[in-house]
Design an enzyme around this catalytic site. Sequence first.
Site: not given
Length: 1009
Positions: A106, A109
């Site tokens: 995450h 990202e």
Amino acid sequence: MLTTELKNQFRHKLRFKKRPIKSLESKESIPPPIHPKSKVKPLFPEITYNFIKKSQQDPKNYRAIVLPNEIKVTLISDPTTSKSAACMSIEVGHMSDPVDTPGLAHLCEHALFLGSEKFPTNNDFRLFLNENGGSCNAQTFADVTKYFFDVLPDQLEAAIERFSQMFIAPLFENENVIREISAVNNEHEKNLASDAWRLRMVNKRLAVQSHDYTKFGTGNKSTLLKPDICKELKEFHKKFYKTGNLMNLTILGTETLDRLEAMAKKYFMEDIENFGVEIPRWDDKIYDEEMMRTVTYVVPIKDVRTMTLQFQTPCLLEYFRAKPEQYIINCLAYESRGSVLYELRKLRWCTTLNCDHVKYAKGFGFFEIKVDLTDEGYIYMNDIIKLIFQYLNLIKRVGIKNWIFEELKNLAVIEFRFEDEKSPINLVSKISSYMRHYPLTEILTGPTLINEFRIDLIEYVLDMLVPDNLRVIVVDQTPYYKCNCIESIYETKYGVEKIRSSVIREWKICGSNPNFKLPEPNIFIPSDFLWLPIENWSQTYPKIIKDTSLIRVWFKQDEHFRSPKTILTVELKNPTINCDPLNWNMTHIFVWMLQDYLREKFYGATLAGIDLQLCITKAGIRIFIEGFSDKLGLFLETILREIFKFKIDLRHFEDTYDAYLADLKGFEGEKPQHMGIYYLEIILNEQTWSNEELLLAMKVLTLGRLKTFAKEVLTQTNADCLIFGNVNEEKAIELTDIVEDRLEKASRNERQIIILASHSVRERKINEGDFYTFQTINEYHKYNCISYFIQCGLQDDKSNVILDLILQIIRASFFDVLRTQEQQGYLVDCIVRRVNGTQGIKFVVESSKHPEYIEERIKIFLITMHKEIEEMCEEKFLNHKTALKSKKKQKPLTLAGQFWQYHKEIVIQNYHFNRHQVEASILKEISLKDICEFYEAHISPDSASQKIISIHIISKETMKKTRHLPSSVINKIENLIDFKNTLQLNPRKKLKSLRQFYSRNINKKTKRH
């Protein structure tokens, strides 16, 4: 039954399903990084697929290629598109996080947007897209991470170049990464009071802890703030983002396929190698034997009560041509007489039933059946489960029916052939996901079409839906005594207890139920898909073709989309519906009951592509119907007959009353930004009732009052209709004659009330120089929220364009400054609010910091932007104008999109059907001086004429910390109702004459005025 060999085949590929996901720690650490120089795979021979199966209605051209570095690329040429777009799906998600660094995927990202070696400016890509009419986003899932954007067509290559560098050479500078960890943490904290996230984490906590499913995927400061986090991030990126075989790229543009292919090769072939990293797959045994045949009780934030039957399954997507789970879902989710839901409603045990096969990640999934429990249903949960197993036994006993499969196959063909056009950014996002699971020639057909009738596969899935493979999850606020555990990340209370062996045995031998039967053949499946010839090519906007004392009909035949569908609305208007809180409550309960009744009667129509919605407006009850023209007349006549003969019974009333009351009481658990919207509407909107007023009125709402009220609503009404689509004027008159006849029959021998032909709600006016603040406490959410609204006066074409252009100029900067640079919160946005003839601009921030502090940061930002706008160069200003012009000239992609544009103009009684063309023309004449003057008069904090209402939603935790600190609030609103009654209403706007919109064929003798 399947052979062992065939059963083992089920442990492979699975269709990715877009869901927000998180995970916990697993015991498998990330493998050591690959050293590119020693492990690069030999170049793969390039493969091209020029034939991609597509709908005969789809004019776009497609090509799929596999580059020598094994990047899969889908190219889409659409010369008519107003936006180009691209998406990259990387086959790695949070289930591949290192054990000791949850949330690393995450964070990766987020960090990819923080600049690259070639484009080092922080947030460069997002700012470039904003100046060129585009946007971008990214999402991390269990086994994939997606990055996508759209942009003006002439800027596609420049955007692709920047996009590619995010994957090839991101900077990952320490200072920026540390700051972005705060954004990840903010995102996590905003979910702490979300029941969906809390429940998902409890399920993970109970799974086999060595399985990657259990990982905490979002991450937070505790898991990510480590001394060597940048090193870990670079290793993670090197392993998963530098190898072509994990990449799936989709590009859509106006260019030819050859030009798009050259673009893909130029930017994604030379600098990305292929290390042959194995695509992760997981075992389908998520829960061990100890956790099977158990009930998990979970205490939610909101006052909800649900029960979910969960069966763990392997992934089924490699059998996408058969889709065996769809046969079972079709039978279980049926709602008419003979279904599970019909029986449960009759027993007053539940109100809704949903069924789905959740494809979580490669290798495993869950078959889930979820019911909303009533108070009585909570007592009889075991009997509800028994009924569900009895229905599953029925499916097995009567055998798998070919006619049901053929019906599903036919419906899938219709859905695929006439699927609505997707926006470019949504299309590339979906196709990049599909490329992971389907052959490249079937990336369009694979998700929808059903071609193989496989009884063995359907039986295989049925064999998994048995008591021995069952977990039951009950979400309810009451069983505290059973919830003796606390999940550590979200602090959710839960408990697990074993289901008694005698109960399991009873479910196994429960037999069948004589009240159950399979779904009946669907009479609403269309067979005629012909388009009617266009009668009047010169009609560019809706006309009134009928106007009587009972009905006014707006009509336009579609000549652009050429879809065999028609959309119509019938708004039953009655001024008593919103005259006080009691009537508003009774309208909601009546419509909720009516929806239940109609869903039960017409579930088959829903499957056949007919969308029926009932909604409540301040003027009446709106019936919305969209479907294939072939069956629309039959459906309309049948639906109106059922509406006007509907009888309210005591049991249904009591259940709906309880559900609606629980919904009102559940308001306190709403997200902070939703509460901000609500309070602003309460203050500014005429005839909007507060939650307290509605709850008070519920005390005097009785069955007798509701029956009397419902009769008045249906008998003392007139209707406004809009018909648009594959229908000519003659057919439109026939359809609305059905409505008028029904209204006439209902109103006979009834006392009539005067119903105004028009009903306009007004907005309250903030005086120049006034600044008011309303503060309230949110008991459940950790985050605070500010909704900072600046009222900018009445709407007109020029001021609308100026405010839109100001938003275009400042929106990306607002996000960049408050979210990326200052990390004030995860949700940071500004929007234009246009309601009841007025307009303004609203700044929304969800933050752990006090709203008073965020308010000061917003003011500082607005002062800074004032200076930037004044000093803006002409080239940059023209870029923003071009971007806004593109948005203004963008036409709706679907029949429904165009319908709602027309409908909005009719409802607000402006009838400005060419609004976007007019505003695009005005935009050409707008100067930077116009922007500066408007900004200085209305938006700048230095303006003496600013009109502001600031809504502060403050968490209980923040209130405790700041209770003894001095407040900067001056004009604080103490009593919401008293305050709004002190505000003046804006003048009621002068309505346009409808004469210009009358069709030449209208019956002039019965015009309504």
